[in-house]
Motif scaffolding. Sequence first.
Motif: not given
Length: 198
Positions: A1-4, A8-14, A16-24
Motif C-alpha cells: 500500500m504505497g499511498n497511506v 482514517d476516513d478513507g481507510l475506515w470506508t475501505r 467496511l467494504k471488506g478490505e482487510g489491509e485497510a483495517f490492518g
Amino acid sequence: MGNVESCDDGLWTRSLKGEGEAFGVLFDRHRDRVFRHAYRLSGDRHDAEDIMSMAFLELWRRRAKVRLVGGSVLPWLLVTTTNVARNSGPAAFRYRRLLTSLPRAEDVSYVTDDIYLQVDMDRDAAQALGTLNDLDLQLVSLVVFEEYTLAAAAAVLDLTPAAAKSRMHRARQRMKTALSGAVPSSPNPTPALKGERS
C-alpha cells in the motif's frame, strides 16, 4: 500500500467494504496509543495486551455503529478501551477464549518491546484512576493522557463543555485524594449533575 492516507476516513470506508489491509493499517496506526492507554488503566502489561485486543475486536464487531471524530477512529477506540478495561473482569474469559481461537501469523508482533519502555505507570496511579466513574475516566483519559482539548473530549462523550469542565475538576480532585492516600468520603464517585448528558 504505497499511498497511506493521513486520515482514517478513507481507510475506515475501505475496511467496511471488506478490505482487510485497510483495517490492518488502522490497527498499526493506533495500536501503540491504545496499548499505552490500556496499560495506564490496568497497570499490567499482559492485561493491557488483552484489553487492546478486545478494543480492536469491538471496533470490528460494532463497525456499523462506530463514529469517527475529526476524521479519526482513535477517540472511539480510546473510549472503548476504557470501557473494556472497566468490564474486563467477568467478560475477560469469554474474550480470551475468542481471541485464542483466532488464527495468528507466527511473525506478527502486535506490540513491540519499545512500547513497554515508553509506558511508566505505577499501580498507585492505576488505582487512582480506578476511583473515577466510567464517564469521568473516559474524560480524563482523552484530555490528560491523549491530549485532546476539553471541547473535543466533551463532543466525543456527548457532554456540554461546561459539564466536561466541571467533571474534569471533580475527577482531578478525586485522583489527588486517592494519590495522597486519603480515602474518599464515599466509594462511589460523585454522580452526574442533572443535565450534564444530552
